[in-house]
Design a protein around this motif. Structure first.
Motif, PDB file in Angstrom:
ATOM      1  N   CYS A 221       2.788   4.604 -12.284  1.00 22.46           N
ATOM      2  CA  CYS A 221       3.802   5.667 -12.325  1.00 22.46           C
ATOM      3  C   CYS A 221       5.233   5.146 -12.363  1.00 22.46           C
ATOM      4  CB  CYS A 221       3.615   6.635 -11.146  1.00 22.46           C
ATOM      5  SG  CYS A 221       4.022   5.965  -9.533  1.00 22.46           S
ATOM      6  N   GLY A 222       5.593   4.211 -11.486  1.00 23.09           N
ATOM      7  CA  GLY A 222       6.967   3.708 -11.449  1.00 23.09           C
ATOM      8  C   GLY A 222       7.847   4.384 -10.420  1.00 23.09           C
ATOM      9  N   PHE A 223       7.310   5.407  -9.721  1.00 24.83           N
ATOM     10  CA  PHE A 223       8.165   6.098  -8.741  1.00 24.83           C
ATOM     11  C   PHE A 223       7.474   6.318  -7.391  1.00 24.83           C
ATOM     12  CE2 PHE A 223       6.683   8.895 -12.126  1.00 24.83           C
ATOM     13  CZ  PHE A 223       5.885   9.795 -11.441  1.00 24.83           C
ATOM     14  N   GLY A 224       6.525   5.444  -7.064  1.00 31.72           N
ATOM     15  CA  GLY A 224       5.996   5.435  -5.704  1.00 31.72           C
ATOM     16  C   GLY A 224       4.828   6.347  -5.422  1.00 31.72           C
ATOM     17  N   ALA A 225       4.202   6.898  -6.468  1.00 33.43           N
ATOM     18  CA  ALA A 225       3.107   7.828  -6.224  1.00 33.43           C
ATOM     19  C   ALA A 225       1.736   7.169  -6.279  1.00 33.43           C
ATOM     20  CB  ALA A 225       3.157   8.977  -7.229  1.00 33.43           C
ATOM     21  N   CYS A 226       1.564   6.177  -7.141  1.00 32.02           N
ATOM     22  CA  CYS A 226       0.200   5.662  -7.369  1.00 32.02           C
ATOM     23  C   CYS A 226      -0.183   4.510  -6.460  1.00 32.02           C
ATOM     24  CB  CYS A 226       0.014   5.272  -8.829  1.00 32.02           C
ATOM     25  SG  CYS A 226       0.897   3.775  -9.339  1.00 32.02           S
ATOM     26  N   LEU A 227       0.795   3.813  -5.906  1.00 27.59           N
ATOM     27  CA  LEU A 227       0.558   2.658  -5.025  1.00 27.59           C
ATOM     28  C   LEU A 227      -0.232   1.544  -5.714  1.00 27.59           C
ATOM     29  CD1 LEU A 227      -0.302   4.402  -1.615  1.00 27.59           C
ATOM     30  CD2 LEU A 227       1.914   4.007  -2.646  1.00 27.59           C
ATOM     31  N   CYS A 228      -0.070   1.401  -7.020  1.00 28.01           N
ATOM     32  CA  CYS A 228      -0.813   0.378  -7.760  1.00 28.01           C
ATOM     33  C   CYS A 228      -0.067  -0.945  -7.860  1.00 28.01           C
ATOM     34  CB  CYS A 228      -1.124   0.880  -9.174  1.00 28.01           C
ATOM     35  SG  CYS A 228      -2.392   2.154  -9.201  1.00 28.01           S
ATOM     36  N   CYS A 229       1.261  -0.928  -7.781  1.00 30.71           N
ATOM     37  CA  CYS A 229       2.053  -2.115  -8.127  1.00 30.71           C
ATOM     38  C   CYS A 229       2.426  -2.961  -6.925  1.00 30.71           C
ATOM     39  CB  CYS A 229       3.329  -1.679  -8.851  1.00 30.71           C
ATOM     40  SG  CYS A 229       4.428  -0.701  -7.807  1.00 30.71           S
ATOM     41  N   VAL A 230       1.682  -2.809  -5.819  1.00 31.70           N
ATOM     42  CA  VAL A 230       2.112  -3.439  -4.566  1.00 31.70           C
ATOM     43  C   VAL A 230       2.180  -4.962  -4.627  1.00 31.70           C
ATOM     44  CG1 VAL A 230       1.324  -1.587  -3.082  1.00 31.70           C
ATOM     45  CG2 VAL A 230      -0.243  -3.433  -3.694  1.00 31.70           C
ATOM     46  N   THR A 231       3.061  -5.499  -3.797  1.00 35.59           N
ATOM     47  CA  THR A 231       3.095  -6.937  -3.561  1.00 35.59           C
ATOM     48  C   THR A 231       3.006  -7.143  -2.057  1.00 35.59           C
ATOM     49  OG1 THR A 231       4.235  -9.000  -4.076  1.00 35.59           O
ATOM     50  CG2 THR A 231       5.630  -7.148  -3.421  1.00 35.59           C
ATOM     51  N   GLU A 232       2.370  -8.238  -1.656  1.00 33.05           N
ATOM     52  CA  GLU A 232       2.189  -8.490  -0.230  1.00 33.05           C
ATOM     53  C   GLU A 232       3.469  -9.082   0.342  1.00 33.05           C
ATOM     54  OE1 GLU A 232      -1.059 -11.072   0.742  1.00 33.05           O
ATOM     55  OE2 GLU A 232      -0.996 -10.489   2.856  1.00 33.05           O
ATOM     56  N   THR A 233       3.968  -8.483   1.405  1.00 30.50           N
ATOM     57  CA  THR A 233       5.210  -8.941   2.022  1.00 30.50           C
ATOM     58  C   THR A 233       5.001  -9.108   3.528  1.00 30.50           C
ATOM     59  OG1 THR A 233       6.098  -6.793   2.676  1.00 30.50           O
ATOM     60  CG2 THR A 233       6.464  -7.454   0.383  1.00 30.50           C
ATOM     61  N   THR A 234       6.044  -9.599   4.200  1.00 30.94           N
ATOM     62  CA  THR A 234       5.965  -9.738   5.651  1.00 30.94           C
ATOM     63  C   THR A 234       5.858  -8.376   6.338  1.00 30.94           C
ATOM     64  OG1 THR A 234       8.365  -9.821   5.632  1.00 30.94           O
ATOM     65  CG2 THR A 234       7.214 -11.922   5.762  1.00 30.94           C
ATOM     66  N   SER A 235       6.157  -7.279   5.614  1.00 32.46           N
ATOM     67  CA  SER A 235       5.977  -5.933   6.160  1.00 32.46           C
ATOM     68  C   SER A 235       4.771  -5.243   5.534  1.00 32.46           C
ATOM     69  CB  SER A 235       7.207  -5.060   5.926  1.00 32.46           C
ATOM     70  OG  SER A 235       8.391  -5.772   6.049  1.00 32.46           O
ATOM     71  N   GLY A 236       3.781  -5.992   5.091  1.00 36.84           N
ATOM     72  CA  GLY A 236       2.595  -5.392   4.482  1.00 36.84           C
ATOM     73  C   GLY A 236       2.771  -5.174   2.988  1.00 36.84           C
ATOM     74  N   ASN A 237       1.856  -4.409   2.397  1.00 36.97           N
ATOM     75  CA  ASN A 237       1.929  -4.150   0.962  1.00 36.97           C
ATOM     76  C   ASN A 237       3.059  -3.168   0.667  1.00 36.97           C
ATOM     77  OD1 ASN A 237      -0.200  -5.763   0.035  1.00 36.97           O
ATOM     78  ND2 ASN A 237      -1.720  -4.206   0.568  1.00 36.97           N
ATOM     79  N   LEU A 238       3.984  -3.577  -0.191  1.00 37.27           N
ATOM     80  CA  LEU A 238       5.083  -2.687  -0.567  1.00 37.27           C
ATOM     81  C   LEU A 238       5.041  -2.441  -2.070  1.00 37.27           C
ATOM     82  CD1 LEU A 238       8.103  -4.122   1.502  1.00 37.27           C
ATOM     83  CD2 LEU A 238       6.659  -2.156   2.042  1.00 37.27           C
ATOM     84  N   CYS A 239       5.514  -1.248  -2.472  1.00 36.26           N
ATOM     85  CA  CYS A 239       5.528  -0.899  -3.897  1.00 36.26           C
ATOM     86  C   CYS A 239       6.666  -1.642  -4.597  1.00 36.26           C
ATOM     87  CB  CYS A 239       5.751   0.599  -4.066  1.00 36.26           C
ATOM     88  SG  CYS A 239       4.253   1.552  -3.858  1.00 36.26           S
ATOM     89  N   VAL A 240       6.325  -2.342  -5.667  1.00 38.39           N
ATOM     90  CA  VAL A 240       7.356  -3.017  -6.450  1.00 38.39           C
ATOM     91  C   VAL A 240       8.285  -1.979  -7.093  1.00 38.39           C
ATOM     92  CG1 VAL A 240       7.742  -4.446  -8.516  1.00 38.39           C
ATOM     93  CG2 VAL A 240       6.040  -5.126  -6.824  1.00 38.39           C
ATOM     94  N   CYS A 241       7.766  -0.795  -7.399  1.00 42.51           N
ATOM     95  CA  CYS A 241       8.578   0.207  -8.107  1.00 42.51           C
ATOM     96  C   CYS A 241       9.646   0.850  -7.236  1.00 42.51           C
ATOM     97  CB  CYS A 241       7.691   1.274  -8.727  1.00 42.51           C
ATOM     98  SG  CYS A 241       6.798   2.298  -7.553  1.00 42.51           S
TER      99      CYS A 241
END
Lengths: 254, 303
Positions: A221-241
């Motif tokens: 999607c690109g606006f935070g709805a699908c949660l597909c683009c995550v990257t693993e960070t020190t705060s857990g999986n975050l949306c790249v978008c």
């Protein structure tokens, strides 16, 4: 505020065999675009391209109401986008994502590889406005793939590496002589293939310099709805978008 | 003037158009694009008892006329939903319907009991069909006895409208639908995604980190439509239909096949305004075809 809007293809500029700049024009005013922002472009009349394509904004002209995008042909979507007619309608969702931070720096090193140079026109211009010295370091396989240098040199010095040695220094960006000896930079920005960004982040860490990386994960999607683009960070999986695409390299667990 | 209101048992919706869980966040993500108050309802992102990080990237693959996802129920847990998210969206003039998930029957009950306390939430969707989690999820929805057991248990813990979301990854979806109807479900929603996979021939590796994921989008529409029609004919409780709805015509087809409400899913990713266009399209279809109420479309396929 994010918008979904129809633009029309204004022009194409081919930079080499496989990469081009597409300029899209709207009849409506364009909101402020920050360095790092991207758009989700729908590929028109392409039944085999289902999702929009997330593409960094290369440049914006708020007088002409145009947005331009630097696109490398890597698959069906980017190929189809290269074959539209002038005037053809293109739906885009924008502006998306966060942007680079530029507070209190004096000497910036901007490192780009592949299509990862796109966000750096807007960033270079902004840094110049803020009186920051800018050096661009671009890496590619051959000199044909080092593009838009004329534009970038308006904002700072452009240096490069090519794998075949046809331009700049021979080798990878991380092997460039800029990293040897005196290192005047207090900030590194990077965008490009993950292995390159990881290597750059490692150098930044060794030199104890702040480093921001702009990620290019696949998105639906690109606006935070699908949660597909995550990257693993020190705060857990975050949306790249929406949490990105720009992250401080210290928070990335790659 | 067309009466667009519909009912899922006792749950009244202002129109048949809702958004599918996992494709619409908590609604807020679409606030820039549409007036959320116009929607019939919002099935919010799947909730679990505890925080879940979901599956590793890559979680998505584009496929012909569709996509695979393997998000794996990433969410911050039911308590965070109640304390932080729901207060931000409760003012909306639309039905907020939580999607309830669990690894065990006890998990499902605990999440449901917490939601049962929330004023303003009138229904839950019991998800026994998520294909992307190792424990629970779809395991409950692919066998009749376990689907019945979890539905019966949640029924006891919940006073309001209980919608059970069915998996299409079964031999006969009508058997499961009849089972959960007997176990006390007020409605069924179908279909969740189809278990599927994608391989990158160049690298000889699976595209998804989990190897398999759930297929959604227009690729599944004809199968979903068939399943909605079969279930409509097999049970007495209402059906919430979904699977590849991209426009108003698709939505109307699901209603004609027997869906009282429809859920817009993957299409939200491509056009965040599509749900509102679908409401307008259903109204226009009713006007042009002499239907005074949207409910009259339900099961109106002429054979």
């Amino acid at each position: 505020m994010k918008k979904i809007q129809d633009f029309n293809v204004k022009e194409y500029k081919w930079l080499n065999d496989s990469s081009y700049v597409i300029v899209l024009q709207s009849s409506y005013p364009i909101p402020e675009i920050k360095p790092g922002n991207f758009a989700e472009i729908a590929v028109p009349n392409a039944s085999d391209v289902f999702l929009r394509r997330p593409i960094s904004v290369l440049d914006v002209d708020r007088e002409l109401n145009t947005l331009s995008f630097y696109i490398k042909v890597v698959g069906k979507g980017t190929k189809k986008l290269s074959e539209l007619n002038i005037g053809e309608k293109v739906s885009i969702i924008y502006p998306l994502g966060n942007s680079f931070s530029i507070n209190g720096i004096q000497n910036a090193l901007i490192i780009g590889g592949g299509s990862g140079i796109a966000p750096f026109v807007l960033l270079g211009r902004k840094l110049q406005e803020e009186k920051v010295n800018v050096t661009f370091l671009f890496g590619a396989r051959t000199k044909e793939e080092i593009v838009l240098t004329e534009e970038f040199s308006k904002y700072g010095e452009v240096i490069s590496t090519t794998e075949d040695g046809s331009m700049g220094e021979k080798g990878l960006v991380t092997q460039h002589s800029v990293f040897k000896g005196d290192f005047p930079f207090d900030k590194i920005y990077t965008c490009g293939p993950d292995p390159m960004m990881k290597a750059v982040a490692k150098i930044a860490l060794q030199k104890n310099i702040d480093c921001e990386a702009s990620l290019e994960n696949m998105m639906a999607c690109g606006f935070g709805a699908c949660l597909c683009c995550v990257t693993e960070t020190t705060s857990g999986n975050l949306c790249v978008c929406t949490d990105g695409p720009v992250f401080n390299s210290k928070v990335l667990k790659w | 003037m067309v009466d667009l209101s519909v009912k899922l048992k006792d749950l009244e919706l202002k129109n048949p158009v809702t958004t599918a869980s996992g494709t619409f966040g908590f609604g807020e993500e679409f606030d820039d694009f549409i007036d959320l108050n116009k929607l019939g309802g919002i099935f919010v992102k799947g909730l679990t008892l505890h925080h879940r990080e979901g599956n590793p990237y890559p979680r998505m693959a584009e496929t012909p006329s569709g996509m695979l996802n393997a998000v794996g129920l990433q969410n911050k847990g039911i308590d965070y939903f109640i304390s932080d998210i729901y207060p931000r969206i409760k003012h909306l003039d639309t039905e907020i319907i939580p999607n309830v998930n669990g690894s065990t029957v006890e998990d499902y009950i605990e999440v449901t009991e917490k939601i049962n306390e929330i004023e303003g939430i009138n229904a839950i969707e019991l998800n026994i069909s998520c294909p992307n989690v190792k424990e629970g999820g779809m395991a409950f929805g692919v066998s009749c006895p376990s689907a019945i057991a979890v539905t019966e248990a949640v029924r006891k813990a919940y006073d309001k409208t209980l919608i059970v979301k069915l998996s299409p990854n079964v031999t006969d979806i009508t058997e499961i639908a009849k089972g959960v109807e007997d176990a006390g479900a007020d409605a069924v929603s179908l279909v969740n995604t189809f278990l599927a996979m994608a391989i990158d021939a160049k690298t000889r590796k699976p595209i998804l980190s989990t190897i398999t994921g759930g297929l959604s989008g227009p690729a599944i529409k004809p199968i979903a439509l068939r399943m909605v029609w079969q279930v409509y004919n097999a049970v007495r409780i209402p059906v919430s239909g979904m699977g590849g709805i991209m426009n108003a015509t698709d939505a109307i087809e699901f209603m004609l096949a027997g869906a009282s409400t429809i859920q817009v899913g993957t299409a939200n990713f491509i056009d965040p305004t599509i749900s509102i266009q679908i409401i307008d399209g259903i109204e226009q279809y009713c006007e042009e075809n002499g239907f005074s109420a949207a409910m009259d479309l339900v099961g109106a396929m002429e054979v």
